[in-house]
Scaffold this motif. Structure first.
Motif, PDB file in Angstrom:
ATOM      1  N   ALA A  50      -7.292  -1.028   5.318  1.00  0.00           N
ATOM      2  CA  ALA A  50      -6.895  -1.058   6.610  1.00  0.00           C
ATOM      3  C   ALA A  50      -7.547   0.396   7.267  1.00  0.00           C
ATOM      4  N   GLY A  51      -7.563   1.526   6.498  1.00  0.00           N
ATOM      5  CA  GLY A  51      -8.001   2.632   6.791  1.00  0.00           C
ATOM      6  C   GLY A  51      -9.488   2.618   6.966  1.00  0.00           C
ATOM      7  N   LEU A  52      -9.857   2.233   6.004  1.00  0.00           N
ATOM      8  CA  LEU A  52     -11.625   1.924   6.131  1.00  0.00           C
ATOM      9  C   LEU A  52     -11.959   1.129   7.058  1.00  0.00           C
ATOM     10  N   ALA A 111      -2.954  -4.875   7.850  1.00  0.00           N
ATOM     11  CA  ALA A 111      -1.712  -3.907   8.217  1.00  0.00           C
ATOM     12  C   ALA A 111      -1.003  -4.307   9.440  1.00  0.00           C
ATOM     13  N   GLY A 112      -1.322  -5.248   9.924  1.00  0.00           N
ATOM     14  CA  GLY A 112      -0.728  -5.632  11.168  1.00  0.00           C
ATOM     15  C   GLY A 112      -0.961  -4.964  12.482  1.00  0.00           C
ATOM     16  N   PRO A 113      -0.242  -5.229  13.657  1.00  0.00           N
ATOM     17  CA  PRO A 113      -0.657  -4.671  14.713  1.00  0.00           C
ATOM     18  C   PRO A 113      -0.441  -2.908  14.768  1.00  0.00           C
ATOM     19  N   ALA A 130      -3.152   1.054  10.251  1.00  0.00           N
ATOM     20  CA  ALA A 130      -3.345   1.434   8.976  1.00  0.00           C
ATOM     21  C   ALA A 130      -2.080   2.779   8.905  1.00  0.00           C
ATOM     22  N   SER A 131      -2.063   3.302  10.030  1.00  0.00           N
ATOM     23  CA  SER A 131      -1.144   4.494   9.763  1.00  0.00           C
ATOM     24  C   SER A 131       0.332   4.055   9.565  1.00  0.00           C
ATOM     25  N   ALA A 132       0.630   2.718   9.463  1.00  0.00           N
ATOM     26  CA  ALA A 132       2.011   2.188   9.225  1.00  0.00           C
ATOM     27  C   ALA A 132       1.981   2.118   7.729  1.00  0.00           C
ATOM     28  N   LEU A 133       0.898   1.955   7.058  1.00  0.00           N
ATOM     29  CA  LEU A 133       0.992   1.546   5.641  1.00  0.00           C
ATOM     30  C   LEU A 133       0.612   3.092   4.876  1.00  0.00           C
ATOM     31  N   VAL A 134       0.320   4.107   5.490  1.00  0.00           N
ATOM     32  CA  VAL A 134       0.145   5.520   4.780  1.00  0.00           C
ATOM     33  C   VAL A 134       1.334   6.380   5.086  1.00  0.00           C
TER      34      VAL A 134
END
Length: 314
Positions: free
Chosen positions: A119-121, A266-268, A271-275
């Motif tokens: 998601a981040g990449l 990651a959803g709406p 990526a920050s929600a996963l990190v």
């Protein structure tokens, strides 16, 4: 990180060098510090590139493009001198191992970590493609893993060697066999879809410990990428496997766009929600923490901690 040797410079531009981070086909990468105390990664190209005027022109263009790249998941270009005796570029320093080093140290990563990386990449690529740029060399050694998330490095810089170095020359490539998209290999127009293909290969490596295409030589790898289906292995399952398979489609038009890929991973919230704290496996957290302590302990004379250099980031 390695100590500076007698053949290494002590200063590049405005940066005092503290140690050597790595080396690769394009040059050497050093840990540097500005007069104001900012820590950076300084890449100095190999001297033989410096003798090529066409390379210098391409390097200048690519650095100018890379300066435009921002966002949470990249290492920004801070400074550069394409006209120096040995051209160089300085980027923000990321305290963390490459994905190559991480997988070598702990093996395949758990799915939540793979999704966070993807998601981040994907968000990084969406921003870059929005500027009309293409990375062209998304691979595990160009993905760094920090406590606060993944970083994609070397935006556009590798393209400066295009026309200067052979694709199969020892230690030098425009893109990386096994991670390059089919259209990139056969010389067709390269768009952002090529980066998505490479990202699919990177996520396969993160999840399984193996790239989707393997071979005994660069030629064998390139042939498989163009003509054969990827080998994903049993560890890659469910929705993540479906996404990776879509990324690795031979037809660029059939691949998802980075924004869509980020949303599906990651959803709406993005990526920050996963990190979140603990997104990396414990042994990697320990490794990043040790690296941060070593950085703080660097002595004023520029001596670097002993040990071997990480995998090449050049």
């Amino acid at each position: 990180m390695q100590r500076l040797s007698e053949e290494d410079p002590q200063v590049i531009g405005a940066y005092r060098l503290l140690g050597r981070i790595g080396a690769g086909g394009m040059g050497r990468v050093y840990l540097g510090r500005s007069a104001g105390g900012r820590t950076v990664a300084v890449k100095a190209v190999h001297p033989h590139f410096a003798l090529d005027t066409q390379f210098r022109a391409r390097f200048r263009r690519e650095v100018e493009s890379a300066r435009k790249v921002g966002g949470a998941w990249t290492a920004p270009v801070l400074d550069a001198d394409p006209d120096a005796a040995v051209p160089w570029v300085a980027t923000g320093y990321v305290a963390g191992p490459s994905l190559t080093e991480a997988v070598a140290a702990v093996g395949p990563l758990p799915e939540p970590a793979v999704r966070a990386i993807g998601a981040g990449l994907a968000e990084a690529l969406a921003a870059v493609h929005g500027l009309g740029l293409v990375h062209r060399d998304v691979k595990p050694s160009n993905v760094l893993l920090a406590l606060d998330g993944p970083r994609l490095i070397d935006f556009g810089i590798a393209r400066a060697t295009d026309g200067t170095a052979s694709l199969t020359a020892t230690g030098v490539s425009i893109g990386s066999p096994g991670y390059m998209a089919p259209e990139q290999i056969v010389g067709k127009d390269v768009t952002g879809a090529a980066d998505v293909f490479s990202l699919g290969a990177v996520l396969t490596y993160a999840a399984t410990g193996e790239p989707p295409f393997t071979g005994d030589s660069s030629a064998a790898l390139l042939y498989k990428v163009v003509h054969e289906e990827p080998v994903l292995g049993p560890a890659l399952t469910g929705g993540l496997r479906e996404l990776v398979t879509a990324c690795l489609a031979k037809d660029p038009a059939a691949r998802p766009r980075p924004g869509e890929l980020a949303r599906r991973l990651a959803g709406p919230p993005g990526a920050s929600a996963l990190v979140q704290p603990g997104w990396l496996p414990g042994p990697l957290v320990e490794r990043v923490s040790r690296q941060a302590v070593e950085l703080l302990d660097l002595e004023a004379d520029g001596a670097a901690p002993g040990g071997n250099a990480p995998s090449p980031h050049a």
